[in-house]
Design a protein around this motif. Sequence first.
Motif, PDB file in Angstrom:
ATOM      1  N   THR A   1       0.835  -1.130  -0.026  1.00  0.00           N
ATOM      2  CA  THR A   1       0.099   0.097   0.083  1.00  0.00           C
ATOM      3  C   THR A   1       0.883   1.422  -0.005  1.00  0.00           C
ATOM      4  O   THR A   1       0.348   2.499  -0.383  1.00  0.00           O
TER       5      THR A   1
ATOM      6  N   GLN B   1       4.534  -8.017 -10.605  1.00  0.00           N
ATOM      7  CA  GLN B   1       3.073  -7.757 -10.160  1.00  0.00           C
ATOM      8  C   GLN B   1       2.849  -8.377  -8.731  1.00  0.00           C
ATOM      9  O   GLN B   1       3.279  -9.232  -8.196  1.00  0.00           O
TER      10      GLN B   1
ATOM     11  N   GLN C   1      -1.318   0.786 -10.674  1.00  0.00           N
ATOM     12  CA  GLN C   1      -2.461  -0.112 -10.215  1.00  0.00           C
ATOM     13  C   GLN C   1      -3.146  -0.815 -11.260  1.00  0.00           C
ATOM     14  O   GLN C   1      -3.790  -0.310 -12.190  1.00  0.00           O
TER      15      GLN C   1
ATOM     16  N   TYR D   1       0.489  -8.528  -5.178  1.00  0.00           N
ATOM     17  CA  TYR D   1      -1.025  -8.579  -4.557  1.00  0.00           C
ATOM     18  C   TYR D   1      -0.956  -7.662  -3.533  1.00  0.00           C
ATOM     19  O   TYR D   1       0.078  -7.362  -2.631  1.00  0.00           O
ATOM     20  N   LYS D   2      -2.097  -6.849  -3.643  1.00  0.00           N
ATOM     21  CA  LYS D   2      -2.241  -5.651  -2.672  1.00  0.00           C
ATOM     22  C   LYS D   2      -3.528  -6.158  -1.902  1.00  0.00           C
ATOM     23  O   LYS D   2      -4.603  -5.772  -2.567  1.00  0.00           O
ATOM     24  N   PRO D   3      -3.545  -6.648  -0.745  1.00  0.00           N
ATOM     25  CA  PRO D   3      -4.772  -7.069  -0.099  1.00  0.00           C
ATOM     26  C   PRO D   3      -5.639  -5.956   0.134  1.00  0.00           C
ATOM     27  O   PRO D   3      -5.148  -4.792   0.571  1.00  0.00           O
ATOM     28  N   THR D   4      -6.965  -6.144   0.108  1.00  0.00           N
ATOM     29  CA  THR D   4      -7.974  -4.957   0.416  1.00  0.00           C
ATOM     30  C   THR D   4      -8.731  -5.459   1.644  1.00  0.00           C
ATOM     31  O   THR D   4      -9.377  -6.369   1.554  1.00  0.00           O
ATOM     32  N   TRP D   5      -8.307  -4.792   2.740  1.00  0.00           N
ATOM     33  CA  TRP D   5      -8.810  -5.406   4.302  1.00  0.00           C
ATOM     34  C   TRP D   5     -10.315  -4.581   4.476  1.00  0.00           C
ATOM     35  O   TRP D   5     -10.574  -3.605   4.448  1.00  0.00           O
TER      36      TRP D   5
ATOM     37  N   ASP E   1      -5.506  -3.531 -10.913  1.00  0.00           N
ATOM     38  CA  ASP E   1      -6.945  -3.678 -10.339  1.00  0.00           C
ATOM     39  C   ASP E   1      -7.067  -3.299  -9.045  1.00  0.00           C
ATOM     40  O   ASP E   1      -5.886  -3.010  -8.418  1.00  0.00           O
ATOM     41  N   SER E   2      -8.007  -3.333  -8.197  1.00  0.00           N
ATOM     42  CA  SER E   2      -8.164  -3.081  -6.774  1.00  0.00           C
ATOM     43  C   SER E   2      -7.171  -3.825  -5.797  1.00  0.00           C
ATOM     44  O   SER E   2      -6.819  -3.384  -4.873  1.00  0.00           O
ATOM     45  N   ALA E   3      -6.736  -5.093  -6.327  1.00  0.00           N
ATOM     46  CA  ALA E   3      -5.919  -5.845  -5.331  1.00  0.00           C
ATOM     47  C   ALA E   3      -4.522  -6.283  -6.160  1.00  0.00           C
ATOM     48  O   ALA E   3      -3.844  -7.215  -5.614  1.00  0.00           O
ATOM     49  N   LEU E   4      -4.172  -5.500  -7.480  1.00  0.00           N
ATOM     50  CA  LEU E   4      -2.842  -6.026  -8.129  1.00  0.00           C
ATOM     51  C   LEU E   4      -2.186  -4.809  -8.408  1.00  0.00           C
ATOM     52  O   LEU E   4      -2.986  -3.821  -8.889  1.00  0.00           O
TER      53      LEU E   4
END
Length: 146
Positions: free
Chosen positions: A85, A140, A115, A142-146, A117-120
């Motif tokens: 993030t 790439q 970015q 992974y960006k977790p969306t908590w 998408d919302s998690a990548l």
Amino acid sequence: MAVSCGLRRRPPGRTRLVARLRSGLRRGFTLISVIIAIVLLSVGVLALAGANATALRVFNTEGIRTTAMQIARSHLESLRGRDPTTLTSESATAVNELGVPTTGGRFQRQVTVAQIDSALVRVQVQVTSQVGRPVVLETQIYKPTW
């Protein structure tokens, strides 16, 4: 009793020498054959020198490219270890052979974060030098969306 017919007998070695000189059979090299041999040898030496210069130039370029690859790989791994993030793009920064930012460094390092998408997130590291093409590594994360 031996009868002489009035001819003197020549020694055998001298007869062969005279016959060889008269027939044109001489040993050794002519001037033209020596010149041709020198020209051919010179062409061969020049070709080897040119090939050696090309090999040295390629070796030097590939050494610089390998160093650029190591800088890009090291920085990309450090970016992968960060919190996804907090990743942001970085403008071109001068770095030395170890990837440490310095003024007047031989390499330029740039980071692009996009970015997907919302998690990548796509992270691209580009390292350029004065010689050759730039080295670009991309991953790439992974960006977790908590």
